[in-house]
Design a protein around this motif. Structure first.
Motif, PDB file in Angstrom:
ATOM      1  N   GLY A  58       1.679  19.146   1.758  1.00 31.52           N
ATOM      2  CA  GLY A  58       1.418  17.747   2.101  1.00 31.52           C
ATOM      3  C   GLY A  58      -0.018  17.516   2.495  1.00 31.52           C
ATOM      4  O   GLY A  58      -0.625  16.508   2.123  1.00 31.52           O
ATOM      5  N   GLY A  59      -0.594  18.463   3.243  1.00 32.65           N
ATOM      6  CA  GLY A  59      -1.997  18.336   3.646  1.00 32.65           C
ATOM      7  C   GLY A  59      -2.932  18.355   2.459  1.00 32.65           C
ATOM      8  O   GLY A  59      -3.867  17.538   2.382  1.00 32.65           O
ATOM      9  N   TYR A  60      -2.685  19.271   1.514  1.00 32.95           N
ATOM     10  CA  TYR A  60      -3.530  19.320   0.312  1.00 32.95           C
ATOM     11  C   TYR A  60      -3.410  18.018  -0.466  1.00 32.95           C
ATOM     12  O   TYR A  60      -4.419  17.473  -0.945  1.00 32.95           O
ATOM     13  CB  TYR A  60      -3.148  20.498  -0.583  1.00 32.95           C
ATOM     14  N   CYS A  61      -2.201  17.517  -0.597  1.00 31.54           N
ATOM     15  CA  CYS A  61      -1.996  16.272  -1.344  1.00 31.54           C
ATOM     16  C   CYS A  61      -2.749  15.113  -0.695  1.00 31.54           C
ATOM     17  O   CYS A  61      -3.381  14.302  -1.398  1.00 31.54           O
ATOM     18  CB  CYS A  61      -0.510  15.944  -1.425  1.00 31.54           C
ATOM     19  N   MET A  62      -2.705  15.018   0.613  1.00 33.02           N
ATOM     20  CA  MET A  62      -3.359  13.899   1.301  1.00 33.02           C
ATOM     21  C   MET A  62      -4.879  13.983   1.162  1.00 33.02           C
ATOM     22  O   MET A  62      -5.545  12.979   0.891  1.00 33.02           O
ATOM     23  CB  MET A  62      -2.977  13.892   2.784  1.00 33.02           C
ATOM     24  N   VAL A  63      -5.435  15.180   1.337  1.00 30.24           N
ATOM     25  CA  VAL A  63      -6.891  15.344   1.175  1.00 30.24           C
ATOM     26  C   VAL A  63      -7.282  15.120  -0.275  1.00 30.24           C
ATOM     27  O   VAL A  63      -8.278  14.453  -0.574  1.00 30.24           O
ATOM     28  CB  VAL A  63      -7.331  16.748   1.642  1.00 30.24           C
ATOM     29  N   GLY A  64      -6.493  15.691  -1.193  1.00 30.46           N
ATOM     30  CA  GLY A  64      -6.780  15.519  -2.613  1.00 30.46           C
ATOM     31  C   GLY A  64      -6.732  14.060  -3.029  1.00 30.46           C
ATOM     32  O   GLY A  64      -7.571  13.592  -3.809  1.00 30.46           O
ATOM     33  N   ALA A  65      -5.763  13.313  -2.499  1.00 29.45           N
ATOM     34  CA  ALA A  65      -5.656  11.886  -2.808  1.00 29.45           C
ATOM     35  C   ALA A  65      -6.875  11.133  -2.294  1.00 29.45           C
ATOM     36  O   ALA A  65      -7.450  10.294  -2.996  1.00 29.45           O
ATOM     37  CB  ALA A  65      -4.383  11.315  -2.195  1.00 29.45           C
ATOM     38  N   SER A  66      -7.276  11.431  -1.056  1.00 29.51           N
ATOM     39  CA  SER A  66      -8.446  10.764  -0.475  1.00 29.51           C
ATOM     40  C   SER A  66      -9.685  10.995  -1.330  1.00 29.51           C
ATOM     41  O   SER A  66     -10.461  10.065  -1.598  1.00 29.51           O
ATOM     42  CB  SER A  66      -8.699  11.280   0.945  1.00 29.51           C
ATOM     43  N   ASN A  67      -9.876  12.235  -1.765  1.00 31.69           N
ATOM     44  CA  ASN A  67     -11.048  12.555  -2.575  1.00 31.69           C
ATOM     45  C   ASN A  67     -10.989  11.916  -3.954  1.00 31.69           C
ATOM     46  O   ASN A  67     -12.013  11.498  -4.504  1.00 31.69           O
ATOM     47  CB  ASN A  67     -11.200  14.075  -2.699  1.00 31.69           C
ATOM     48  N   ALA A  68      -9.790  11.832  -4.516  1.00 28.12           N
ATOM     49  CA  ALA A  68      -9.648  11.197  -5.829  1.00 28.12           C
ATOM     50  C   ALA A  68      -9.947   9.698  -5.738  1.00 28.12           C
ATOM     51  O   ALA A  68     -10.672   9.138  -6.579  1.00 28.12           O
ATOM     52  CB  ALA A  68      -8.241  11.433  -6.377  1.00 28.12           C
ATOM     53  N   TYR A  69      -9.400   9.029  -4.718  1.00 28.56           N
ATOM     54  CA  TYR A  69      -9.722   7.612  -4.506  1.00 28.56           C
ATOM     55  C   TYR A  69     -11.230   7.431  -4.322  1.00 28.56           C
ATOM     56  O   TYR A  69     -11.837   6.506  -4.875  1.00 28.56           O
ATOM     57  CB  TYR A  69      -9.007   7.078  -3.264  1.00 28.56           C
ATOM     58  N   ASN A  70     -11.808   8.314  -3.534  1.00 30.37           N
ATOM     59  CA  ASN A  70     -13.242   8.244  -3.259  1.00 30.37           C
ATOM     60  C   ASN A  70     -14.071   8.328  -4.544  1.00 30.37           C
ATOM     61  O   ASN A  70     -15.027   7.570  -4.731  1.00 30.37           O
ATOM     62  CB  ASN A  70     -13.624   9.373  -2.297  1.00 30.37           C
ATOM     63  N   GLN A  71     -13.677   9.224  -5.429  1.00 31.36           N
ATOM     64  CA  GLN A  71     -14.448   9.405  -6.666  1.00 31.36           C
ATOM     65  C   GLN A  71     -14.229   8.254  -7.644  1.00 31.36           C
ATOM     66  O   GLN A  71     -15.100   7.982  -8.476  1.00 31.36           O
ATOM     67  CB  GLN A  71     -14.099  10.751  -7.299  1.00 31.36           C
ATOM     68  N   VAL A  72     -13.093   7.592  -7.550  1.00 30.58           N
ATOM     69  CA  VAL A  72     -12.886   6.381  -8.354  1.00 30.58           C
ATOM     70  C   VAL A  72     -13.807   5.268  -7.856  1.00 30.58           C
ATOM     71  O   VAL A  72     -14.498   4.603  -8.637  1.00 30.58           O
ATOM     72  CB  VAL A  72     -11.417   5.930  -8.300  1.00 30.58           C
ATOM     73  N   ILE A  73     -13.822   5.092  -6.546  1.00 30.96           N
ATOM     74  CA  ILE A  73     -14.634   4.026  -5.949  1.00 30.96           C
ATOM     75  C   ILE A  73     -16.124   4.258  -6.188  1.00 30.96           C
ATOM     76  O   ILE A  73     -16.878   3.314  -6.468  1.00 30.96           O
ATOM     77  CB  ILE A  73     -14.340   3.926  -4.436  1.00 30.96           C
ATOM     78  N   GLU A  74     -16.555   5.508  -6.108  1.00 31.60           N
ATOM     79  CA  GLU A  74     -17.979   5.826  -6.170  1.00 31.60           C
ATOM     80  C   GLU A  74     -18.430   6.337  -7.538  1.00 31.60           C
ATOM     81  O   GLU A  74     -19.495   6.928  -7.652  1.00 31.60           O
ATOM     82  CB  GLU A  74     -18.327   6.864  -5.103  1.00 31.60           C
ATOM     83  N   LYS A  75     -17.632   6.092  -8.561  1.00 32.48           N
ATOM     84  CA  LYS A  75     -17.935   6.667  -9.874  1.00 32.48           C
ATOM     85  C   LYS A  75     -19.324   6.297 -10.386  1.00 32.48           C
ATOM     86  O   LYS A  75     -20.042   7.137 -10.969  1.00 32.48           O
ATOM     87  CB  LYS A  75     -16.870   6.251 -10.897  1.00 32.48           C
ATOM     88  N   ASP A  76     -19.740   5.051 -10.183  1.00 28.88           N
ATOM     89  CA  ASP A  76     -21.057   4.615 -10.664  1.00 28.88           C
ATOM     90  C   ASP A  76     -22.180   5.232  -9.834  1.00 28.88           C
ATOM     91  O   ASP A  76     -23.242   5.585 -10.379  1.00 28.88           O
ATOM     92  CB  ASP A  76     -21.155   3.088 -10.621  1.00 28.88           C
ATOM     93  N   LEU A  77     -21.958   5.377  -8.543  1.00 30.73           N
ATOM     94  CA  LEU A  77     -22.960   5.991  -7.672  1.00 30.73           C
ATOM     95  C   LEU A  77     -23.040   7.494  -7.913  1.00 30.73           C
ATOM     96  O   LEU A  77     -24.120   8.077  -7.865  1.00 30.73           O
ATOM     97  CB  LEU A  77     -22.633   5.701  -6.205  1.00 30.73           C
ATOM     98  N   ASP A  78     -21.892   8.120  -8.177  1.00 26.90           N
ATOM     99  CA  ASP A  78     -21.888   9.559  -8.470  1.00 26.90           C
ATOM    100  C   ASP A  78     -22.739   9.878  -9.694  1.00 26.90           C
ATOM    101  O   ASP A  78     -23.370  10.939  -9.775  1.00 26.90           O
ATOM    102  CB  ASP A  78     -20.458  10.049  -8.708  1.00 26.90           C
ATOM    103  N   ALA A  79     -22.760   8.967 -10.658  1.00 24.27           N
ATOM    104  CA  ALA A  79     -23.531   9.189 -11.881  1.00 24.27           C
ATOM    105  C   ALA A  79     -25.039   9.216 -11.620  1.00 24.27           C
ATOM    106  O   ALA A  79     -25.803   9.733 -12.444  1.00 24.27           O
ATOM    107  CB  ALA A  79     -23.201   8.109 -12.908  1.00 24.27           C
TER     108      ALA A  79
END
Length: 303
Positions: A58-79
């Protein structure tokens, strides 16, 4: 022909697994799971391996979800940044829809797994996702206070393990929360110091003064001192059932002094090399401190 097809399939799975690790930031997620399990051992009267498995998953899933959402939101900045431009979304290896599907799936799996432990654990896990994605992430380009906000979800894992073991939130998990809360400032500001040029390309404001200056370095020292003080408070017997023996407290204090020394060195030299050493020292400290806490409890029980 079959060999070629099999090789292609294996390569495809390997790349997909690599992208999954990247979108969930596997190394970070594993370190968070480690903190949660340490908190569980500190809170548990009896060890349930099923509970540990549910907490880890459950802990891995929650952290993984947070990071996945983060990378969706910041996709243009990450580039725009060298350290993130090869992430799955900006590199074009993963679509936004697929990343969102992963994030939502991990959120559901994580909440359900933690709920099986107890509702409080699931609640704190859900709060960490909300704060990380809906508050911390948008603030990163607005104000350096984003690090303060981000320290709240980042401090949850250590205390989450205690709550998972006891179904209770009191002075004990509160103390574990405060230790990891104050630890994050020297850790992330050292990282922000190292990557400041790259962060600026993405518009991120990570350092407290916005500069790699003496004021930032001084704040790093102050937060390290607070972290050190709170880390040894359990030795005084004022944190409920969370206790620390004198030898363990001395060991934790000495490890904290080493980290503080690296903080002073950054204040003196104000260079990336010193920031990197502090960042590595902070990672070593949080891991070893948690191991000392757990080992000390086991030794006291055995004696």
């Amino acid at each position: 022909m079959k060999t070629a097809v099999g090789t292609a399939i294996n390569t495809s799975w390997s790349l997909a697994f690599s992208d999954f690790k990247e979108i969930t930031k596997a190394r970070l997620a594993v370190s968070v799971v480690f903190s949660s399990i340490a908190g569980y051992f500190l809170g548990a009267d009896q060890i349930s391996w099923l509970s540990i498995i549910l907490l880890a998953f459950g802990g891995y899933c929650m952290v993984g979800a947070s990071n996945a959402y983060n990378q969706v939101i910041e996709k243009d900045l990450d580039a725009l940044m060298k350290r993130t431009m090869n992430r799955p979304i900006p590199a074009g290896r993963m679509s936004v829809n697929k990343a969102m599907a992963i994030a939502i799936t991990l959120t559901l799996l994580g909440v359900v797994s933690l709920y099986y432990l107890n509702p409080k654990t699931a609640m704190f896990g859900a709060i960490s996702i909300f704060l990380y994605t809906s508050v911390y992430t948008p603030l990163k380009t607005k104000t350096p206070l984003a690090v303060f906000v981000g320290a709240f979800p980042g401090a949850i894992p250590f205390m989450l393990g205690w709550v998972a073991a006891t179904n209770d939130f009191g002075i004990e998990p509160g103390t574990l929360f405060m230790i990891q809360f104050f630890w994050q400032f020297p850790h992330f500001w050292a990282l922000g110091w190292m990557l400041d040029d790259d962060y600026r390309k993405g518009g991120f404001k990570m350092l407290p003064t916005g500069k790699k200056d003496g004021a930032t370095a001084l704040q790093i020292i102050m937060y390290t001192i607070w972290m050190l003080v709170i880390s040894v408070i359990p030795v005084f017997g004022i944190t409920g059932t969370l206790q620390l023996s004198i030898p363990a407290a001395i060991l934790v204090f000495l490890m904290g002094l080493v980290m503080l020394l690296f903080a002073f060195r950054l204040y003196e030299k104000r260079d990336n090399a010193s920031a990197r050493k502090l960042m590595l020292a902070s990672v070593s400290y949080i891991t070893l401190m948690q191991l000392v806490y757990v080992a000390d409890k086991m030794i006291r029980i055995w004696i």
